[in-house]
Design a protein around this motif. Structure first.
Motif, PDB file in Angstrom:
ATOM      1  N   UNK A  97      46.443  22.424  31.065  1.00  2.86           N
ATOM      2  CA  UNK A  97      45.492  21.321  31.285  1.00  2.86           C
ATOM      3  C   UNK A  97      44.053  21.739  30.997  1.00  2.86           C
ATOM      4  N   UNK A  98      43.884  22.779  30.197  1.00  3.47           N
ATOM      5  CA  UNK A  98      42.533  23.287  29.951  1.00  3.47           C
ATOM      6  C   UNK A  98      41.624  22.234  29.315  1.00  3.47           C
ATOM      7  N   UNK A  99      42.208  21.347  28.529  1.00 11.37           N
ATOM      8  CA  UNK A  99      41.406  20.324  27.861  1.00 11.37           C
ATOM      9  C   UNK A  99      40.868  19.273  28.829  1.00 11.37           C
ATOM     10  N   UNK A 100      41.324  19.286  30.079  1.00 11.09           N
ATOM     11  CA  UNK A 100      40.863  18.327  31.075  1.00 11.09           C
ATOM     12  C   UNK A 100      39.795  18.922  31.981  1.00 11.09           C
ATOM     13  N   UNK A 101      39.493  20.204  31.780  1.00 13.29           N
ATOM     14  CA  UNK A 101      38.514  20.882  32.638  1.00 13.29           C
ATOM     15  C   UNK A 101      37.089  20.619  32.175  1.00 13.29           C
ATOM     16  N   UNK A 144      34.309  27.590  29.750  1.00  8.90           N
ATOM     17  CA  UNK A 144      33.495  28.738  29.348  1.00  8.90           C
ATOM     18  C   UNK A 144      33.730  29.916  30.286  1.00  8.90           C
ATOM     19  N   UNK A 145      33.842  29.647  31.595  1.00  8.71           N
ATOM     20  CA  UNK A 145      34.106  30.723  32.559  1.00  8.71           C
ATOM     21  C   UNK A 145      35.470  31.362  32.294  1.00  8.71           C
ATOM     22  N   UNK A 146      36.457  30.523  31.995  1.00  5.82           N
ATOM     23  CA  UNK A 146      37.787  31.036  31.693  1.00  5.82           C
ATOM     24  C   UNK A 146      37.762  31.954  30.474  1.00  5.82           C
ATOM     25  N   UNK A 147      37.080  31.501  29.414  1.00  5.26           N
ATOM     26  CA  UNK A 147      36.998  32.322  28.199  1.00  5.26           C
ATOM     27  C   UNK A 147      36.286  33.633  28.470  1.00  5.26           C
ATOM     28  N   UNK A 148      35.204  33.555  29.216  1.00  2.00           N
ATOM     29  CA  UNK A 148      34.441  34.759  29.533  1.00  2.00           C
ATOM     30  C   UNK A 148      35.274  35.735  30.351  1.00  2.00           C
ATOM     31  N   UNK A 149      36.056  35.205  31.273  1.00  2.00           N
ATOM     32  CA  UNK A 149      36.937  36.061  32.069  1.00  2.00           C
ATOM     33  C   UNK A 149      38.014  36.726  31.225  1.00  2.00           C
ATOM     34  N   UNK A 150      38.547  35.978  30.265  1.00  2.00           N
ATOM     35  CA  UNK A 150      39.540  36.535  29.349  1.00  2.00           C
ATOM     36  C   UNK A 150      38.936  37.674  28.526  1.00  2.00           C
ATOM     37  N   UNK A 151      37.748  37.445  28.001  1.00  2.00           N
ATOM     38  CA  UNK A 151      37.100  38.453  27.150  1.00  2.00           C
ATOM     39  C   UNK A 151      36.773  39.727  27.912  1.00  2.00           C
ATOM     40  N   UNK A 152      36.545  39.598  29.229  1.00  2.00           N
ATOM     41  CA  UNK A 152      36.149  40.764  30.023  1.00  2.00           C
ATOM     42  C   UNK A 152      37.225  41.841  30.039  1.00  2.00           C
ATOM     43  N   UNK A 153      38.479  41.464  29.786  1.00  2.00           N
ATOM     44  CA  UNK A 153      39.545  42.450  29.811  1.00  2.00           C
ATOM     45  C   UNK A 153      39.741  43.207  28.511  1.00  2.00           C
ATOM     46  N   UNK A 154      39.058  42.789  27.452  1.00  2.00           N
ATOM     47  CA  UNK A 154      39.266  43.416  26.143  1.00  2.00           C
ATOM     48  C   UNK A 154      38.825  44.884  26.112  1.00  2.00           C
ATOM     49  N   UNK A 155      37.637  45.227  26.637  1.00  2.00           N
ATOM     50  CA  UNK A 155      37.238  46.646  26.580  1.00  2.00           C
ATOM     51  C   UNK A 155      38.216  47.591  27.260  1.00  2.00           C
ATOM     52  N   UNK A 156      38.835  47.147  28.341  1.00  2.00           N
ATOM     53  CA  UNK A 156      39.809  48.007  29.025  1.00  2.00           C
ATOM     54  C   UNK A 156      41.032  48.246  28.146  1.00  2.00           C
ATOM     55  N   UNK A 157      41.440  47.216  27.405  1.00  2.00           N
ATOM     56  CA  UNK A 157      42.578  47.375  26.497  1.00  2.00           C
ATOM     57  C   UNK A 157      42.232  48.355  25.372  1.00  2.00           C
ATOM     58  N   UNK A 158      40.999  48.294  24.898  1.00  3.68           N
ATOM     59  CA  UNK A 158      40.549  49.244  23.876  1.00  3.68           C
ATOM     60  C   UNK A 158      40.493  50.658  24.458  1.00  3.68           C
ATOM     61  N   UNK A 159      40.016  50.765  25.699  1.00  4.17           N
ATOM     62  CA  UNK A 159      39.888  52.082  26.343  1.00  4.17           C
ATOM     63  C   UNK A 159      41.230  52.803  26.409  1.00  4.17           C
ATOM     64  N   UNK A 160      42.305  52.040  26.602  1.00  3.86           N
ATOM     65  CA  UNK A 160      43.634  52.655  26.690  1.00  3.86           C
ATOM     66  C   UNK A 160      44.048  53.318  25.380  1.00  3.86           C
ATOM     67  N   UNK A 161      43.417  52.926  24.274  1.00  4.46           N
ATOM     68  CA  UNK A 161      43.776  53.470  22.960  1.00  4.46           C
ATOM     69  C   UNK A 161      42.755  54.483  22.434  1.00  4.46           C
ATOM     70  N   UNK A 162      41.782  54.855  23.242  1.00  2.31           N
ATOM     71  CA  UNK A 162      40.711  55.736  22.758  1.00  2.31           C
ATOM     72  C   UNK A 162      41.218  57.062  22.184  1.00  2.31           C
TER      73      UNK A 162
END
Length: 307
Positions: free
Chosen positions: A24-28, A34-52
């Protein structure tokens, strides 16, 4: 592969997973999305860190080849291909590399930068032809980039490059990917399902950009393209970059404006040469000779400068 087989394969990929909690994201309200997207993006650096560790190993291997005159070639389709082209195109102005030294290949060619080229990503043969056009050799490094890790163009590029003896890196966003398995250095940054199902220009694209930043930037540091964290090989092709060149010389040497202008004039505008001339007290030709003898590494040239 049949359409049914492809649908089954895609359904098994983390990057393609459907998230019912976001149905139902289109009804928000816009701010909540924007908060949801920002929260999703916040996890990307940790995923990269696992592959350093794997990223670092790939950088060292690429830098070793490039020290011997090899090229760095990115190969991908769609967003992944565009990110490779972007990273390659930014190396000449940032690090004064020859445009042929870091190359971005995108399935379908330049037109694919702005539009979809029908069927291009599905062709491993197209990847082989694109690499053969570069006259790829064993000193080169090829980085296949694909969010799914199954794109035939990226996998085909890596397989062909490896058969030719080139160094190969496979960058994907799913575990146990065909791309990582095909490459000597496999990097799998698992960022999870996207906010919009299958839209891998989002978290997967961000992860790929972060890894490509590391591959090119740290490789250039290893090649002596920086002095500390200063871009001493910057190409002053416009007024902003000319001003940046003067500032870099000032930060590296502490010299005044007149000294900097004189040093840049004496060295033909070459930042690295001007810094060496000022810090070592040598003339322009001597600075050029010392840097050539030290393969462009400013710290080494300073150490070998006459006292």
């Amino acid at each position: 592969m049949t359409s049914h087989d492809l649908r089954t394969e895609l359904a098994s990929l983390t990057t393609e997973a459907f998230r019912p909690e976001l149905a139902d994201i289109d009804r928000l309200p816009t701010l909540e999305i924007a908060r949801l997207m920002n929260g999703e993006d916040a996890g990307v650096p940790a995923a990269v860190a696992a592959e350093l560790p794997r990223i670092a190993a790939a950088v060292d291997a690429v830098a070793d080849r490039m020290t011997r005159g090899g090229r760095l070639v990115y190969a991908g389709a769609g967003t992944a291909g565009r990110l490779g082209v972007l990273d390659a195109s930014e190396c000449p102005p940032t690090f004064n590399t020859d445009p042929a030294q870091v190359v971005g290949l995108i399935a379908g060619g330049p037109d694919a930068m702005v539009t979809s080229v029908e069927g291009a990503e599905d062709s491993a043969e197209l990847a082989r032809r694109d690499l053969d056009a570069l006259k790829l050799n064993a000193e080169d490094s090829v980085v296949g980039v694909s969010a799914s890790g199954r794109t035939p163009y990226a996998v085909g590029a890596v397989e062909h490059a490896r058969a030719l003896g080139a160094l190969t890196v496979g960058l994907a966003c799913n575990e146990n990917s065909a791309l990582a398995a095909a490459a000597e250095h496999g990097i799998e940054v698992v960022v999870g399902p996207e906010l919009i199902t299958g839209s891998t220009r989002l978290k997967a694209g961000t992860a790929q950009k972060l890894v490509l930043n590391m591959l090119s930037t740290i490789t250039m540091i290893r090649l002596g393209k920086t002095y500390g964290n200063l871009m001493v090989d910057v190409r002053a092709s416009n007024e902003k970059l000319r001003a940046r060149s003067r500032r870099i010389v000032a930060l590296a040497t502490g010299a005044g404006d007149e000294e900097i202008e004189e040093a840049l004039t004496r060295t033909g505008g070459e930042v690295k040469h001007a810094i060496l001339a000022l810090l070592a007290g040598v003339d322009g030709p001597t600075a050029a000779r010392l840097l050539e003898e030290c393969d462009g590494h400013l710290r080494a040239a300073l150490a070998h400068a006459p006292r």
